[in-house]
Design an enzyme around this catalytic site. Structure first.
Site, PDB file in Angstrom:
ATOM      1  N   GLU A   1      -3.199  12.161  -7.273  1.00  0.00           N
ATOM      2  CA  GLU A   1      -2.248  11.230  -7.879  1.00  0.00           C
ATOM      3  C   GLU A   1      -2.558   9.792  -7.490  1.00  0.00           C
ATOM      4  O   GLU A   1      -3.403   9.523  -6.629  1.00  0.00           O
ATOM      5  CB  GLU A   1      -0.823  11.599  -7.458  1.00  0.00           C
ATOM      6  CG  GLU A   1      -0.383  12.924  -8.007  1.00  0.00           C
ATOM      7  CD  GLU A   1       1.034  13.299  -7.622  1.00  0.00           C
ATOM      8  OE1 GLU A   1       1.543  14.258  -8.232  1.00  0.00           O
ATOM      9  OE2 GLU A   1       1.643  12.675  -6.726  1.00  0.00           O
ATOM     10  N   ASN A   2      -1.841   8.881  -8.137  1.00  0.00           N
ATOM     11  CA  ASN A   2      -2.029   7.460  -7.920  1.00  0.00           C
ATOM     12  C   ASN A   2      -0.679   6.780  -8.073  1.00  0.00           C
ATOM     13  O   ASN A   2       0.154   7.238  -8.864  1.00  0.00           O
ATOM     14  CB  ASN A   2      -3.030   6.934  -8.958  1.00  0.00           C
ATOM     15  CG  ASN A   2      -3.469   5.529  -8.690  1.00  0.00           C
ATOM     16  OD1 ASN A   2      -2.723   4.590  -8.928  1.00  0.00           O
ATOM     17  ND2 ASN A   2      -4.685   5.387  -8.211  1.00  0.00           N
ATOM     18  N   ALA A   3      -0.467   5.698  -7.357  1.00  0.00           N
ATOM     19  CA  ALA A   3       0.802   4.966  -7.461  1.00  0.00           C
ATOM     20  C   ALA A   3       1.053   4.496  -8.893  1.00  0.00           C
ATOM     21  O   ALA A   3       2.196   4.388  -9.319  1.00  0.00           O
ATOM     22  CB  ALA A   3       0.808   3.783  -6.498  1.00  0.00           C
ATOM     23  N   ALA A   4      -0.001   4.225  -9.629  1.00  0.00           N
ATOM     24  CA  ALA A   4       0.118   3.959 -11.071  1.00  0.00           C
ATOM     25  C   ALA A   4       0.009   5.332 -11.729  1.00  0.00           C
ATOM     26  O   ALA A   4      -1.080   5.834 -11.972  1.00  0.00           O
ATOM     27  CB  ALA A   4      -0.986   3.026 -11.545  1.00  0.00           C
ATOM     28  N   TYR A   5       1.139   5.980 -11.964  1.00  0.00           N
ATOM     29  CA  TYR A   5       1.194   7.399 -12.320  1.00  0.00           C
ATOM     30  C   TYR A   5       0.193   7.870 -13.375  1.00  0.00           C
ATOM     31  O   TYR A   5      -0.431   8.912 -13.184  1.00  0.00           O
ATOM     32  CB  TYR A   5       2.610   7.797 -12.732  1.00  0.00           C
ATOM     33  CG  TYR A   5       3.620   7.691 -11.614  1.00  0.00           C
ATOM     34  CD1 TYR A   5       3.244   7.740 -10.278  1.00  0.00           C
ATOM     35  CD2 TYR A   5       4.956   7.542 -11.901  1.00  0.00           C
ATOM     36  CE1 TYR A   5       4.173   7.641  -9.260  1.00  0.00           C
ATOM     37  CE2 TYR A   5       5.898   7.441 -10.882  1.00  0.00           C
ATOM     38  CZ  TYR A   5       5.499   7.493  -9.565  1.00  0.00           C
ATOM     39  OH  TYR A   5       6.424   7.406  -8.569  1.00  0.00           O
TER      40      TYR A   5
ATOM     41  N   CYS B   1      -5.708  15.538 -12.948  1.00  0.00           N
ATOM     42  CA  CYS B   1      -5.347  16.940 -12.728  1.00  0.00           C
ATOM     43  C   CYS B   1      -6.488  17.713 -12.075  1.00  0.00           C
ATOM     44  O   CYS B   1      -7.663  17.370 -12.228  1.00  0.00           O
ATOM     45  CB  CYS B   1      -4.980  17.600 -14.056  1.00  0.00           C
ATOM     46  SG  CYS B   1      -3.559  16.850 -14.877  1.00  0.00           S
TER      47      CYS B   1
ATOM     48  N   GLU C   1      -7.777  20.580 -12.796  1.00  0.00           N
ATOM     49  CA  GLU C   1      -8.728  21.170 -13.734  1.00  0.00           C
ATOM     50  C   GLU C   1      -9.795  20.154 -14.152  1.00  0.00           C
ATOM     51  O   GLU C   1     -10.983  20.469 -14.216  1.00  0.00           O
ATOM     52  CB  GLU C   1      -8.000  21.672 -14.990  1.00  0.00           C
ATOM     53  CG  GLU C   1      -6.943  22.725 -14.699  1.00  0.00           C
ATOM     54  CD  GLU C   1      -5.554  22.160 -14.417  1.00  0.00           C
ATOM     55  OE1 GLU C   1      -4.578  22.874 -14.723  1.00  0.00           O
ATOM     56  OE2 GLU C   1      -5.428  21.027 -13.904  1.00  0.00           O
TER      57      GLU C   1
ATOM     58  N   CYS D   1      -1.990  21.468 -18.277  1.00  0.00           N
ATOM     59  CA  CYS D   1      -1.276  20.568 -19.190  1.00  0.00           C
ATOM     60  C   CYS D   1      -2.069  20.424 -20.490  1.00  0.00           C
ATOM     61  O   CYS D   1      -3.222  20.857 -20.586  1.00  0.00           O
ATOM     62  CB  CYS D   1      -1.054  19.209 -18.536  1.00  0.00           C
ATOM     63  SG  CYS D   1      -2.545  18.182 -18.393  1.00  0.00           S
TER      64      CYS D   1
END
Length: 142
Positions: A54-58, A63, A65, A96
């Protein structure tokens, strides 16, 4: 629907699941707390893992995969036998929508995706079942 004929052996499936579950523990997910691990079995018999990052900038996060497939492609792999995805929820989560199309880029509709839940139980579906009426590179004009 006919059952999926697995291209993997029982031993390969055991390794796939173990590596996907282990990769889940290395996920970087301080925001969602949703740990995902993935493991691909290549046609040459190698196992390639990935975990969500993940990253603070969503929207910038990646993912598990896509991490696994990207790593495999960069390592020179072009053919794949199966994918395992592991999460900490029940029932197991499927890839997803973005990942489904990403997976389809490098596989065929009959490619099996094993989805593991928090207890290690799994469900298997083909990428064609997960992404019906999909298209891949073979469908584009040459």
């Amino acid at each position: 629907m006919p059952p999926i004929t697995s291209p993997v052996t029982a031993q390969e499936l055991e390794i796939l699941s173990t590596k996907a579950i282990e990769a889940k523990g290395r996920a970087y997910c301080p925001y969602s707390k949703f740990h995902v691990g993935a493991c691909i079995l290549t046609a040459s018999g190698e196992f390639v893992v990935g975990a969500n990052v993940e990253n603070a900038a969503y929207p910038v996060g990646t993912c598990a995969e896509r991490v696994a497939f990207g790593t495999a492609i960069v390592a020179g792999h072009k053919e794949f036998k199966a994918l395992a995805v592991a999460t900490d929820i029940r029932p197991a989560a499927s890839p997803c929508g973005m990942c489904r199309q990403f997976i389809r880029e490098f596989t065929t509709p009959s490619f099996p995706v094993y989805m593991y839940d928090a207890d290690g139980a799994y469900k298997v579906m083909t990428i064609g079942e997960l992404l019906p009426d999909s298209f891949g590179p073979e469908d584009l004009p040459k």
